[in-house]
Scaffold this motif. Sequence first.
Motif, PDB file in Angstrom:
ATOM      1  N   ILE A  81       0.913  -1.181  -0.065  1.00 28.87           N
ATOM      2  CA  ILE A  81       0.182   0.102  -0.076  1.00 28.87           C
ATOM      3  C   ILE A  81       0.903   1.310   0.121  1.00 28.87           C
ATOM      4  N   SER A  82       1.837   1.145   0.896  1.00 27.98           N
ATOM      5  CA  SER A  82       2.810   2.499   0.857  1.00 27.98           C
ATOM      6  C   SER A  82       3.449   2.721  -0.463  1.00 27.98           C
ATOM      7  N   LEU A  83       3.816   1.446  -1.099  1.00 31.84           N
ATOM      8  CA  LEU A  83       4.749   1.737  -2.192  1.00 31.84           C
ATOM      9  C   LEU A  83       3.636   2.267  -3.514  1.00 31.84           C
ATOM     10  N   LEU A  84       2.383   1.825  -3.492  1.00 28.48           N
ATOM     11  CA  LEU A  84       1.619   2.069  -4.438  1.00 28.48           C
ATOM     12  C   LEU A  84       1.080   3.748  -4.272  1.00 28.48           C
ATOM     13  N   ALA A  85       0.787   4.145  -2.922  1.00 32.03           N
ATOM     14  CA  ALA A  85       0.546   5.498  -2.552  1.00 32.03           C
ATOM     15  C   ALA A  85       1.909   6.335  -3.053  1.00 32.03           C
ATOM     16  N   GLY A  86       3.114   5.897  -2.871  1.00 34.04           N
ATOM     17  CA  GLY A  86       4.263   6.722  -3.063  1.00 34.04           C
ATOM     18  C   GLY A  86       4.275   6.841  -4.566  1.00 34.04           C
ATOM     19  N   LEU A  87       3.872   5.827  -5.389  1.00 37.27           N
ATOM     20  CA  LEU A  87       3.893   5.761  -6.816  1.00 37.27           C
ATOM     21  C   LEU A  87       3.001   7.100  -7.354  1.00 37.27           C
ATOM     22  N   ILE A  88       1.661   6.895  -6.858  1.00 38.53           N
ATOM     23  CA  ILE A  88       0.639   7.762  -6.972  1.00 38.53           C
ATOM     24  C   ILE A  88       0.772   9.379  -6.847  1.00 38.53           C
ATOM     25  N   PHE A  89       1.399   9.465  -5.451  1.00 33.29           N
ATOM     26  CA  PHE A  89       1.453  10.783  -4.909  1.00 33.29           C
ATOM     27  C   PHE A  89       2.703  11.594  -5.176  1.00 33.29           C
ATOM     28  N   ILE A  90       3.796  10.758  -4.866  1.00 26.95           N
ATOM     29  CA  ILE A  90       5.141  11.247  -5.109  1.00 26.95           C
ATOM     30  C   ILE A  90       5.680  11.230  -6.336  1.00 26.95           C
ATOM     31  N   GLY A  91       5.006  10.176  -7.122  1.00 23.72           N
ATOM     32  CA  GLY A  91       5.628  10.158  -8.557  1.00 23.72           C
ATOM     33  C   GLY A  91       4.610  11.006  -9.711  1.00 23.72           C
ATOM     34  N   PHE A  92       3.522  10.678  -9.512  1.00 19.30           N
ATOM     35  CA  PHE A  92       2.641  11.290 -10.474  1.00 19.30           C
ATOM     36  C   PHE A  92       1.734  12.553 -10.298  1.00 19.30           C
ATOM     37  N   ILE A  93       1.575  12.610  -8.982  1.00 20.15           N
ATOM     38  CA  ILE A  93       0.964  13.979  -8.666  1.00 20.15           C
ATOM     39  C   ILE A  93       1.524  14.914  -8.215  1.00 20.15           C
ATOM     40  N   TYR A  94       2.580  14.773  -7.053  1.00 17.33           N
ATOM     41  CA  TYR A  94       3.456  15.834  -6.640  1.00 17.33           C
ATOM     42  C   TYR A  94       4.881  15.805  -7.422  1.00 17.33           C
TER      43      TYR A  94
END
Length: 379
Positions: A203-216
Amino acid sequence: MKKRGLVFLVLLVIMAAWIAGAFRTRTARDPFIRQAMPDAEIFLSIGNRIFEARTGSRRTGLVRIQSADGYGGPLTLAVSIDSLGTIRGAAVIDHKESSAYFRKVMSRNLPGQLKGRSVTDSLRLGVDIQGVTGATRTSRAIVTAVRIGSRAAARKYPGLDVPAERRASIRFGWPETVLISLFILGFTAGSIKGRTGRALRGISLLAGLIFIGFIYTIPLTLSHFTGLMMGYLPRWQDHLYVYILIVGMLMPLLITGRNVYCASVCPFGAVQEGLAFMGGASGKIRPKTRNRLRGLHDLLVLTAIAAALVLRHPGATSYEVYGSLFDFTGSVVQFAVLGAVLILSLFFFRPWCRFLCPVRALERYMRRLRSKERQKGVE
């Protein structure tokens, strides 16, 4: 003994590069001052970083040299105004941003968009000026330098009513909240064994991918560390996200020996693990080959750090491919490296992390230092 000599050599190289960079000559300002107000004939210094522009015997305006915190370091501009407080022009003198992102901002001519504005305007990014998507910090630095610089120059005109600068407020919002939550989740995942721990890490990796990677689109990069080595400490009120990112990686590593960021937060690590799952990633690397690749990895990162310190430019030698993947920004070489890494990730587990990532190389070095300190404690 061999490891101790290696640690000493790395420190020696970094110190030599830092000293060499400190003696580099500063960027010549005159061409940029003229670029900020090209219709003036001469420029006379009349105070701290302020120049009077004259044509014949007539004063045509004032030029101020002003810096603001960018993504990679101080971003310095020459800003000109006329007697009515109208911004006549702005020219970037020096910057520490990654070349791809800086080109992106300049291609939109952000300094040119500020021409004709008044010093009485709010001149704030996101309020009356639109920034460049994917380069928000660079855009904010340009706008901030123009606003502060133009108002500082305007105060030399007694008749102008110049607004006072607002008191700095702490920039804490969803990005900072999400980042702190990810570090807490990642640390918790590493502390729990079995399916629950693996599920939390996923879950942490997926959230990091979405937020740190693509959103922010603000992952941890080499430039964050080289900037600190140069003594660049941006205002924490405006750059709290970056400080959380660095502390969140360093603190668990130095205290517990765990790199929570790379293991459970890094968006590019998540991409590689996803591809490894899809492709099976059954490829194995012989120990001798692995050690050689790690040696080259350490040499690559040390060279990049030394070059950045000599050039006094944190972003100049950051070779990461994150921008190419998450923001579609980068050089041809970076896109080519990204493609190769993505393909290799189908056959080998996290090839970038193991043999190219600057953060992982720094982690190994810090582990060696931590090991030395623990040995001293035992002795």
